[in-house]
Design a protein around this motif. Structure first.
Motif, PDB file in Angstrom:
ATOM      1  N   LEU A 187      60.216  34.672  59.506  1.00 28.76           N
ATOM      2  CA  LEU A 187      61.084  35.852  59.526  1.00 28.76           C
ATOM      3  C   LEU A 187      61.544  36.248  58.130  1.00 28.76           C
ATOM      4  O   LEU A 187      62.299  37.204  57.982  1.00 28.76           O
ATOM      5  N   GLY A 188      61.108  35.518  57.127  1.00 30.57           N
ATOM      6  CA  GLY A 188      61.439  35.869  55.756  1.00 30.57           C
ATOM      7  C   GLY A 188      62.633  35.106  55.209  1.00 30.57           C
ATOM      8  O   GLY A 188      63.085  34.123  55.787  1.00 30.57           O
ATOM      9  N   GLU A 209      63.389  26.566  56.511  1.00 28.97           N
ATOM     10  CA  GLU A 209      62.423  25.780  55.756  1.00 28.97           C
ATOM     11  C   GLU A 209      62.345  26.302  54.332  1.00 28.97           C
ATOM     12  O   GLU A 209      62.366  27.513  54.112  1.00 28.97           O
ATOM     13  N   SER A 210      62.228  25.372  53.397  1.00 25.40           N
ATOM     14  CA  SER A 210      62.117  25.735  51.983  1.00 25.40           C
ATOM     15  C   SER A 210      60.720  26.253  51.694  1.00 25.40           C
ATOM     16  O   SER A 210      59.723  25.658  52.082  1.00 25.40           O
ATOM     17  N   LYS A 211      60.666  27.394  51.036  1.00 21.50           N
ATOM     18  CA  LYS A 211      59.404  28.004  50.613  1.00 21.50           C
ATOM     19  C   LYS A 211      59.517  28.266  49.119  1.00 21.50           C
ATOM     20  O   LYS A 211      59.833  29.367  48.684  1.00 21.50           O
ATOM     21  N   GLY A 212      59.321  27.231  48.326  1.00 19.15           N
ATOM     22  CA  GLY A 212      59.488  27.372  46.882  1.00 19.15           C
ATOM     23  C   GLY A 212      60.953  27.489  46.530  1.00 19.15           C
ATOM     24  O   GLY A 212      61.750  26.646  46.879  1.00 19.15           O
ATOM     25  N   CYS A 269      64.641  29.860  50.830  1.00 15.36           N
ATOM     26  CA  CYS A 269      64.658  29.269  52.156  1.00 15.36           C
ATOM     27  C   CYS A 269      64.283  30.363  53.154  1.00 15.36           C
ATOM     28  O   CYS A 269      64.836  31.462  53.098  1.00 15.36           O
ATOM     29  N   HIS A 270      63.342  30.079  54.032  1.00  9.65           N
ATOM     30  CA  HIS A 270      62.910  31.049  55.032  1.00  9.65           C
ATOM     31  C   HIS A 270      63.355  30.607  56.412  1.00  9.65           C
ATOM     32  O   HIS A 270      63.476  29.414  56.693  1.00  9.65           O
ATOM     33  N   LEU A 271      63.577  31.574  57.284  1.00 14.83           N
ATOM     34  CA  LEU A 271      63.872  31.292  58.677  1.00 14.83           C
ATOM     35  C   LEU A 271      62.553  31.372  59.439  1.00 14.83           C
ATOM     36  O   LEU A 271      61.891  32.413  59.449  1.00 14.83           O
ATOM     37  N   ILE A 272      62.168  30.260  60.051  1.00 13.29           N
ATOM     38  CA  ILE A 272      60.919  30.171  60.787  1.00 13.29           C
ATOM     39  C   ILE A 272      61.240  30.093  62.276  1.00 13.29           C
ATOM     40  O   ILE A 272      62.094  29.316  62.694  1.00 13.29           O
ATOM     41  N   ASN A 284      63.757  17.650  63.610  1.00  7.77           N
ATOM     42  CA  ASN A 284      64.932  17.759  62.734  1.00  7.77           C
ATOM     43  C   ASN A 284      65.149  19.193  62.273  1.00  7.77           C
ATOM     44  O   ASN A 284      64.224  19.849  61.810  1.00  7.77           O
ATOM     45  N   GLY A 285      66.365  19.671  62.434  1.00 10.90           N
ATOM     46  CA  GLY A 285      66.743  20.978  61.921  1.00 10.90           C
ATOM     47  C   GLY A 285      66.453  22.145  62.821  1.00 10.90           C
ATOM     48  O   GLY A 285      66.744  23.281  62.474  1.00 10.90           O
TER      49      GLY A 285
END
Length: 86
Positions: free
Chosen positions: A9-10, A45-48, A51-54, A79-80
């Protein structure tokens, strides 16, 4: 075994409006009689640097919702994750 799909979701700071749209789309197709196969979870989740919402959804839910951009994936990590629907 339940198959899974994920949708990025970016940027987590900007994803609220998109998450609301997706929740509305998923709510329209969810059936309380099928809770085991119609699951949706979210996870940050960390993307570089960002942080992105998946969003993770079961294959059965994707078959009904047809979310554009969702791709097949492995089951989400425990987790998470937060359930969008209970």
């Amino acid at each position: 075994m339940i198959g899974w799909y994920k949708l990025d979701l970016g940027d987590a700071m900007l994803a609220d409006a998109r998450l609301d749209e997706v929740k509305a789309q998923l709510s329209a197709v969810c059936n309380a009689k099928e809770p085991a196969v119609l699951q949706a979870l979210s996870r940050y989740e960390s993307k570089g640097v960002h942080c992105h919402l998946i969003l993770y959804i079961t294959a059965d839910l994707q078959d009904k919702a047809l979310l554009v951009g969702a791709t097949a994936c492995e089951p989400p990590p425990i987790n998470g994750c937060e359930f969008l629907f209970k």
